[in-house]
Design an enzyme around this catalytic site. Structure first.
Site, PDB file in Angstrom:
ATOM      1  CB  SER A 128     -62.894  22.123  19.493  1.00 24.04           C
ATOM      2  OG  SER A 128     -61.470  22.129  20.050  1.00 24.04           O
ATOM      3  CE1 TYR A 141     -61.104  25.683  15.960  1.00 22.37           C
ATOM      4  CE2 TYR A 141     -60.156  25.206  17.916  1.00 22.37           C
ATOM      5  CZ  TYR A 141     -60.729  24.887  16.599  1.00 22.37           C
ATOM      6  OH  TYR A 141     -60.907  23.584  16.368  1.00 22.37           O
TER       7      TYR A 141
END
Ligand SMILES: NC(=O)c1ccc[n+]([C@@H]2O[C@H](COP(=O)([O-])OP(=O)(O)OC[C@H]3O[C@@H](n4cnc5c(N)ncnc54)[C@H](OP(=O)(O)O)[C@@H]3O)[C@@H](O)[C@H]2O)c1
Length: 277
Positions: A128, A141
């Site tokens: 990501s 995250y």
């Protein structure tokens, strides 16, 4: 020769789009999912459904047996997005993010390396932009996706002698259910904030809500990430990383990473304040 691919977290979002694209391109696709309704839907799409929770060794063992042949590719995509200001996020939530996104990915890679070695296959890890930039409210995250960057770098070199290539796909915002899920999850543990911090954390919660809405609506279609995965799996000389984002956003990420930290923090804080009010 049959070209078989295993995709984890194929029940929705990027995993589903990738499984669908790869099937359309003639691959035999083993599609891992957890929910019975997802498994049924995957089967109806002509994919081979596999009940697979990547944190459960017993699921991985059954999946290993269900895939007899060599693998052309493994797409380790399953993931979730724990979010919130770090003062308020329970450690168990951070742990869950690491358990699924990092250890679940590693368990999956370990389980299928014999299949991948036999097929001189490729591993595509779903990283990501949060593995490149740790933005406020996305700390838990980002911690998991930064860890994935490290795993990818080490694995890529360790597996080179076996002819198994490792590629990290790094999407920016993609319109999938992950953001709504993340927000609903966070609302369960962010309230109430400690006395005296309500103003700041109340505003942060508002910013998180707007960020989630913006990502869910304005994000790239998951099919764009699926195309990058296809390229990672089939290009004769794949890059180590594919950043998949709107061009302006990709430029922003690259620029922010080059800036001195004080300037980078000031710019990010300005955006956070704008989102919060
Ligand atoms: N959307 C974005 O903006 C974005 C950006 C960068 C990276 N990513 C990454 O892309 C990947 C896919 O996310 P998405 O956006 O497509 O969201 P999504 O639609 O929520 O998909 C995530 C999938 O992972 C599955 N999953 C969660 N925990 C699992 C576990 N323990 N074992 C097996 N499967 C599990 C979910 O299954 P259940 O439905 O059963 O929970 C779901 O099908 C994730 O790794 C995410 O971090 C997404």
């Amino acid at each position: 020769m049959e070209r078989s691919i295993l995709i984890t977290g194929a029940g929705s979002g990027i995993g589903l789009a990738t499984a669908t694209l790869l099937k359309a391109r003639g691959f035999t696709v083993y599609a891992g999912a957890r929910k019975p309704e997802d498994l049924k839907r995957l089967e109806a799409l002509g994919l081979i459904p596999l009940p697979l929770d990547v944190t459960r060794p017993e699921d991985l063992a059954q999946a290993q047996e269900a895939i007899p042949e060599a693998l052309f590719g493994l797409v380790a995509n399953a993931g979730l997005a724990p979010a919130g200001p770090l003062e308020l996020v329970p450690p168990e939530v951070v742990e869950e993010g690491l358990r699924v996104n990092v250890l679940g990915t590693l368990r999956t890679v370990q389980a299928f390396l014999p299949h991948l070695r036999r097929g001189r296959g490729r591993i595509v890890l779903m990283g990501s932009v949060s593995g490149l930039l740790a933005l406020p409210l996305m700390g838990p995250y980002a911690a998991s996706k930064f860890a994935l960057e490290a795993l990818a770098d080490a694995l890529r070199v360790e597996l080179a002698p076996f002819g198994v290539k490792v590629v990290l796909v790094e999407p920016g915002s993609v319109a999938t259910p992950i953001w709504g899920r993340s927000l609903r999850w966070a609302e369960g543990y962010l309230l109430p904030p400690p006395p005296g911090t309500e103003g700041v954390y109340g505003a942060y919660l508002e910013a998180a809500r707007r960020m989630a809405e913006r990502n869910a609506k304005g994000g790239l279609p998951p099919e764009r990430v699926a195309e990058a995965v296809l390229k990672a799996l089939t290009h004769p000389r794949p890059r180590a990383r594919y950043l998949v984002a709107h061009p302006a956003r990709a430029r922003e990420v690259r620029l922010l990473r080059l800036l001195p930290e004080a300037l980078r923090d000031a710019l990010i804080l300005r955006v956070l304040r704008r989102l919060a009010h």
